[in-house]
Enzyme design. Structure first.
Site, PDB file in Angstrom:
ATOM      1  CE  LYS A 181      11.911  36.157 -34.952  1.00 43.71           C
ATOM      2  NZ  LYS A 181      12.218  37.460 -34.517  1.00 43.71           N
ATOM      3  CB  SER A 235      13.062  37.457 -31.051  1.00 45.87           C
ATOM      4  OG  SER A 235      12.852  38.444 -32.167  1.00 45.87           O
ATOM      5  CB  SER A 262      15.011  40.247 -33.288  1.00 47.01           C
ATOM      6  OG  SER A 262      14.417  40.261 -32.222  1.00 47.01           O
TER       7      SER A 262
HETATM    8  N1  GLN Z   1      14.978  42.755 -27.842  1.00 48.12           N
HETATM    9  C1  GLN Z   1      13.957  43.584 -28.341  1.00 48.12           C
HETATM   10  C2  GLN Z   1      12.735  43.202 -27.624  1.00 48.12           C
HETATM   11  O1  GLN Z   1      12.467  42.572 -27.013  1.00 48.12           O
HETATM   12  C3  GLN Z   1      13.968  43.498 -29.917  1.00 48.12           C
HETATM   13  C4  GLN Z   1      13.221  42.311 -30.313  1.00 48.12           C
HETATM   14  C5  GLN Z   1      13.027  42.270 -31.803  1.00 48.12           C
HETATM   15  O2  GLN Z   1      13.867  43.071 -32.384  1.00 48.12           O
HETATM   16  N2  GLN Z   1      12.176  41.632 -32.470  1.00 48.12           N
HETATM   17  O3  GLN Z   1      11.856  44.057 -28.009  1.00 48.12           O
END
Ligand code: GLN
Length: 492
Positions: A84, A159, A183
């Site tokens: 990632k 993400s 994410s």
């Molecule tokens: N969807 C969550 C956010 O927008 C989690 C994102 C993540 O785990 N990096 O913060």
């Protein structure tokens, strides 16, 4: 070469050690697959074919030596992996999905990256992510949305959507992701793969571009729990370069071919009363029955404070992000927008190169931390976070694991939440509690909806019990085949 890209980590390892194929052949098979599918999926921000082939060549030399002289091969030797794009890989651009880091090339490896390289893995490239990992769909990436390999009009989740889509479409057998509020697990569920979020502090955050430091974790994605365990074994363990890294000794996870007799699994009645898409609820019920068939005992537990997880998280995460993102000022990293004065350089660089969602969160976080409000928002959120943690402590007096949905729905259409950030935040309801409590959790496929889109289930364990999660998911996968489904390549 289609067969090579269907092999599991364990099969790749056997084949490489036996000399049935080389790491260069394996890597080329994946690079060819990426070349063919990437225009449709946009799973990667940066591809690294030269680096990958160089690493594969080195792995082949090492394999030849081991075949000649014996000795133990490191666990991921010669096996490709996708990373990632919020984790630093030396000499590859690291954008964090943002224009503000477009030209930034870190001169060092994140510890998680270092560990998979030490284990012999071959880096294929950097995968797409919501900007600074803020989002649930990759729609917040400055490098275009990634498409879900099961349906190109749907999001892959986020993400770590690029990593999940890459694994699902067999553009990479293994991938690293990060999980601050879901994410790794949510894109794993949307793409029908297995994803592990470890206990907070169990995998070093060094070289991970910080989003919300008290919640950020580095996790692993692959098709099966067995493969995820292979990545996790390479990743975890103390790192003195991360002050929150746990001192707890490394514990190699060794999976057994056993059923779930004696395992107590908790379920929370309200989770199923929540507005779940009917097919998601149905698939979960069948999956829970399957756990029972495998010998698990299913018990009711209560997590009364999880209903506050969304407001608590969306105070704490933006507050921490507003502090972490202060470093991107146009002076130290990436491109700069010229202006007359230094404050104007900051303002123009940040104003132009951060995306909308990132700016929204910086403003929310700055507000929540500002004088006079800090106690009312951040302080209060921390107190409720403690209550959420205590719910888990109480539940784990009765059960070994908790089974829960990952998401209320299957992968939603691209654009479904456009202009309505709150509705996007609400999608995170089931994944946030494990982050707020620092607990390990795993997501894996357990069914499909009426459009053949994957449905995931989540298991949550007490801190440091990744082994229990991986074993339960592995036992489930030994008895079922949802994790083996691959999207129809003809459609891509
Ligand atoms: N969807 C969550 C956010 O927008 C989690 C994102 C993540 O785990 N990096 O913060």
């Amino acid at each position: 070469m289609t067969e090579l890209i269907q092999l599991s980590l364990q099969q790749m390892r056997r084949g490489l050690l036996a000399g049935d194929f080389s790491s260069q052949e394996l890597t080329r098979a994946y690079l060819e697959r990426v070349e063919r599918l990437e225009p449709h999926l946009n799973a990667f921000i940066t591809l690294a074919p030269e680096l990958a082939l160089r690493q594969a060549r080195a792995a082949d030399e090492r394999l030849a030596e081991i075949r000649r002289q014996g000795g133990e091969a490191p666990p991921l030797l010669g096996v490709p992996i996708a990373i990632k794009d919020v984790l630093a890989v030396r000499d590859l651009p690291c954008t964090a999905g943002s224009r503000i880091l477009e030209t930034f090339v870190p001169p060092y490896n994140a510890t998680a990256v270092e560990r998979v390289l030490e284990a012999g893995a071959v880096v294929l490239g950097k995968t797409n992510t919501d900007e600074f990992a803020m989002g649930s769909s990759t729609e917040n990436s400055a490098y275009e949305v990634t498409r879900n390999p099961w349906n190109l009009e749907r999001v892959p989740g986020g993400s770590s959507g690029g990593s999940a889509a890459a694994v699902a479409a067999r553009m990479a057998p293994l991938a690293l992701g990060t999980d601050t509020g879901g994410s790794v697990r949510q894109p794993a569920a949307f793409c029908g793969v297995t994803g592990l979020k470890p206990t907070y502090g169990r995998v070093s955050r060094f070289g991970l571009f910080a989003y919300a430091s008290s919640l950020d974790t580095v996790g692993a994605l692959a098709r099966s729990a067995e493969e995820v365990a292979g990545i996790y074994n390479a990743l975890h363990g103390h790192d003195r370069r991360d002050a929150t890294s746990l001192k707890h000794p490394r514990e190699e996870v060794v999976l057994k071919n056993e059923d779930l007799r004696g395992l107590r699994v908790g379920i929370v009645a309200e989770h199923f009363q929540h507005d779940l898409q009917p097919e998601v609820a149905r698939a979960l019920q069948v999956a829970v029955q399957q756990l029972e068939t495998l010998g698990a005992k299913v018990l009711d537990v209560q997590l009364p404070h999880t209903r506050y997880a969304v407001p608590v998280y969306y105070i704490i995460a933006p507050a921490e992000a507003s502090a972490n993102l202060a470093r991107y000022d146009g002076v130290r990293y990436g491109p700069r927008q010229p202006a007359e004065t230094l404050p104007a350089v900051y303002a123009r660089t940040r104003g132009k190169l951060f995306g909308r969602e990132v700016k929204r969160r910086i403003m929310l976080g700055t507000f929540a931390l500002s004088a006079g409000y800090q106690e009312a928002y951040y302080g209060k959120a921390q107190k409720v976070r403690r209550l959420i943690q205590q719910d888990f402590v109480r539940a784990f007096e009765k059960v070994d694991l908790i089974a829960a949905p990952v998401t209320p729905t299957t992968a939603f259409p691209i654009g479904a939440h456009r202009g309505d950030p709150l509705s996007m935040y609400l999608e995170d309801i089931f994944t946030l509690p494990a982050n707020l409590a620092g607990l390990p959790a795993i997501a894996f496929p357990v069914g499909v909806d009426d459009q053949n889109l994957p449905v995931g289930m989540q298991l949550i364990a007490p801190a440091l019990h990744e082994d229990r999660l991986l074993q339960a998911a592995h036992s489930y996968q030994q008895a079922t085949s949802w994790h083996q489904r691959t999207p129809d390549p003809e459609l891509l």
